[in-house]
Design a protein around this motif. Structure first.
Motif, mmCIF file in Angstrom:
data_model
loop_
_atom_site.group_PDB
_atom_site.id
_atom_site.type_symbol
_atom_site.label_atom_id
_atom_site.label_comp_id
_atom_site.label_asym_id
_atom_site.label_seq_id
_atom_site.Cartn_x
_atom_site.Cartn_y
_atom_site.Cartn_z
ATOM 1 N N PRO A 59 0.820 -1.215 0.000
ATOM 2 C CA PRO A 59 0.000 0.000 0.000
ATOM 3 C C PRO A 59 0.856 1.268 0.000
ATOM 4 O O PRO A 59 0.464 2.288 -0.554
ATOM 5 C CB PRO A 59 -0.811 -0.106 1.292
ATOM 6 N N GLU A 60 2.032 1.170 0.573
ATOM 7 C CA GLU A 60 2.928 2.322 0.619
ATOM 8 C C GLU A 60 3.401 2.743 -0.779
ATOM 9 O O GLU A 60 3.823 3.879 -0.975
ATOM 10 C CB GLU A 60 4.149 2.037 1.505
ATOM 11 N N ASP A 61 3.331 1.799 -1.732
ATOM 12 C CA ASP A 61 3.712 2.113 -3.111
ATOM 13 C C ASP A 61 2.665 2.975 -3.806
ATOM 14 O O ASP A 61 2.885 3.453 -4.911
ATOM 15 C CB ASP A 61 3.927 0.831 -3.920
ATOM 16 N N GLY A 62 1.505 3.126 -3.177
ATOM 17 C CA GLY A 62 0.464 3.982 -3.724
ATOM 18 C C GLY A 62 -0.504 3.292 -4.660
ATOM 19 O O GLY A 62 -1.365 3.936 -5.249
ATOM 20 N N GLY A 63 -0.391 2.013 -4.828
ATOM 21 C CA GLY A 63 -1.302 1.289 -5.712
ATOM 22 C C GLY A 63 -1.812 0.043 -5.036
ATOM 23 O O GLY A 63 -1.498 -0.236 -3.890
ATOM 24 N N ILE A 64 -2.615 -0.675 -5.792
ATOM 25 C CA ILE A 64 -3.102 -1.947 -5.271
ATOM 26 C C ILE A 64 -2.311 -3.076 -5.919
ATOM 27 O O ILE A 64 -1.702 -2.892 -6.967
ATOM 28 C CB ILE A 64 -4.617 -2.128 -5.504
ATOM 29 N N ASN A 65 -2.333 -4.206 -5.296
ATOM 30 C CA ASN A 65 -1.655 -5.381 -5.827
ATOM 31 C C ASN A 65 -2.466 -5.892 -7.021
ATOM 32 O O ASN A 65 -3.588 -6.348 -6.862
ATOM 33 C CB ASN A 65 -1.567 -6.443 -4.729
ATOM 34 N N PRO A 66 -1.917 -5.810 -8.232
ATOM 35 C CA PRO A 66 -2.687 -6.220 -9.401
ATOM 36 C C PRO A 66 -3.060 -7.699 -9.380
ATOM 37 O O PRO A 66 -4.137 -8.073 -9.859
ATOM 38 C CB PRO A 66 -1.770 -5.889 -10.574
ATOM 39 N N PHE A 67 -2.212 -8.529 -8.814
ATOM 40 C CA PHE A 67 -2.514 -9.960 -8.765
ATOM 41 C C PHE A 67 -3.633 -10.243 -7.767
ATOM 42 O O PHE A 67 -4.470 -11.109 -8.006
ATOM 43 C CB PHE A 67 -1.252 -10.766 -8.441
ATOM 44 N N LEU A 68 -3.654 -9.515 -6.672
ATOM 45 C CA LEU A 68 -4.761 -9.646 -5.726
ATOM 46 C C LEU A 68 -6.052 -9.176 -6.375
ATOM 47 O O LEU A 68 -7.089 -9.839 -6.277
ATOM 48 C CB LEU A 68 -4.476 -8.848 -4.452
ATOM 49 N N HIS A 69 -5.995 -8.051 -7.060
ATOM 50 C CA HIS A 69 -7.178 -7.515 -7.727
ATOM 51 C C HIS A 69 -7.726 -8.524 -8.739
ATOM 52 O O HIS A 69 -8.931 -8.813 -8.748
ATOM 53 C CB HIS A 69 -6.830 -6.193 -8.411
ATOM 54 N N LEU A 70 -6.855 -9.067 -9.559
ATOM 55 C CA LEU A 70 -7.285 -10.053 -10.559
ATOM 56 C C LEU A 70 -7.811 -11.330 -9.900
ATOM 57 O O LEU A 70 -8.780 -11.925 -10.372
ATOM 58 C CB LEU A 70 -6.131 -10.375 -11.514
ATOM 59 N N SER A 71 -7.188 -11.734 -8.802
ATOM 60 C CA SER A 71 -7.642 -12.927 -8.077
ATOM 61 C C SER A 71 -9.040 -12.726 -7.509
ATOM 62 O O SER A 71 -9.866 -13.649 -7.535
ATOM 63 C CB SER A 71 -6.667 -13.278 -6.956
ATOM 64 N N LEU A 72 -9.316 -11.534 -6.995
ATOM 65 C CA LEU A 72 -10.661 -11.254 -6.479
ATOM 66 C C LEU A 72 -11.675 -11.253 -7.616
ATOM 67 O O LEU A 72 -12.788 -11.765 -7.462
ATOM 68 C CB LEU A 72 -10.680 -9.928 -5.717
ATOM 69 N N HIS A 73 -11.291 -10.703 -8.762
ATOM 70 C CA HIS A 73 -12.155 -10.777 -9.948
ATOM 71 C C HIS A 73 -12.490 -12.236 -10.255
ATOM 72 O O HIS A 73 -13.657 -12.591 -10.478
ATOM 73 C CB HIS A 73 -11.438 -10.201 -11.175
ATOM 74 N N LEU A 74 -11.472 -13.065 -10.276
ATOM 75 C CA LEU A 74 -11.645 -14.480 -10.605
ATOM 76 C C LEU A 74 -12.539 -15.173 -9.581
ATOM 77 O O LEU A 74 -13.405 -15.976 -9.943
ATOM 78 C CB LEU A 74 -10.273 -15.151 -10.682
ATOM 79 N N ALA A 75 -12.356 -14.842 -8.308
ATOM 80 C CA ALA A 75 -13.192 -15.429 -7.256
ATOM 81 C C ALA A 75 -14.657 -15.054 -7.459
ATOM 82 O O ALA A 75 -15.551 -15.907 -7.323
ATOM 83 C CB ALA A 75 -12.716 -14.962 -5.883
ATOM 84 N N ILE A 76 -14.905 -13.814 -7.807
ATOM 85 C CA ILE A 76 -16.293 -13.384 -8.008
ATOM 86 C C ILE A 76 -16.893 -14.060 -9.238
ATOM 87 O O ILE A 76 -18.052 -14.472 -9.217
ATOM 88 C CB ILE A 76 -16.393 -11.848 -8.076
ATOM 89 N N GLU A 77 -16.108 -14.209 -10.297
ATOM 90 C CA GLU A 77 -16.613 -14.932 -11.475
ATOM 91 C C GLU A 77 -17.045 -16.350 -11.086
ATOM 92 O O GLU A 77 -18.087 -16.832 -11.519
ATOM 93 C CB GLU A 77 -15.567 -14.971 -12.591
ATOM 94 N N GLU A 78 -16.242 -17.000 -10.251
ATOM 95 C CA GLU A 78 -16.593 -18.348 -9.784
ATOM 96 C C GLU A 78 -17.849 -18.313 -8.928
ATOM 97 O O GLU A 78 -18.742 -19.150 -9.075
ATOM 98 C CB GLU A 78 -15.423 -18.953 -9.004
#
Length: 143
Positions: A59-78
């Motif tokens: 979070p200190e880098d100022g962004g979100i973890n893209p792999f976490l974001h994509l993983s949550l997308h994938l979880a919701i699709e499931e």
């Protein structure tokens, strides 16, 4: 229960995107992952970099973890594919109608799922599926 490591998850997304760009045959899950990545052009440089497997995204880098974001997308699709927790599909469809855009509705669902996971982690309990669905319904203006 399937419990991949951080590196395995990241490798999955990197490989799915590589195969997509090379027009190779994708598994059904890779097809979903490549579609998700396609909706996030800001992540393309990351998933095109094999060294991203070991990179820290804080979070200190100022962004979100893209792999976490994509993983949550994938979880919701499931979740949507099996309507679990019960009612998530109807709540998501309402969110799509409310937002007028599936991807924006997906980000609403991501926010609700993130809150449910945070609450569960903080309380040391399982995620509350009913609260998660209710939160998405509220965002869709039906709850």
């Amino acid at each position: 229960m399937f419990n991949p490591s951080r590196d395995q998850v990241r490798s999955f997304f990197i490989e799915a995107w590589r195969k997509h760009r090379a027009r190779e045959v994708l598994t059904p899950m890779e097809t979903i992952a490549a579609d998700l990545i396609g909706h996030h052009p800001e992540y393309h440089p990351i998933v095109e970099d094999p060294d991203a497997i070991g990179r820290d995204f804080t979070p200190e880098d100022g962004g979100i973890n893209p792999f976490l974001h994509l993983s949550l997308h994938l979880a919701i699709e499931e979740q949507l594919s099996i309507d679990q927790p019960p009612g998530i599909r109807a709540a998501f469809e309402a969110a799509c109608a409310h937002r007028g855009n599936r991807h924006d509705a997906m980000h609403d669902a991501l926010e609700c799922l993130g809150e449910a996971l945070f609450d569960a982690q903080r309380s040391g309990t399982q995620p509350d599926g009913l609260a998660y669905v209710a939160s998405l319904k509220k965002k869709a203006g039906i709850g």
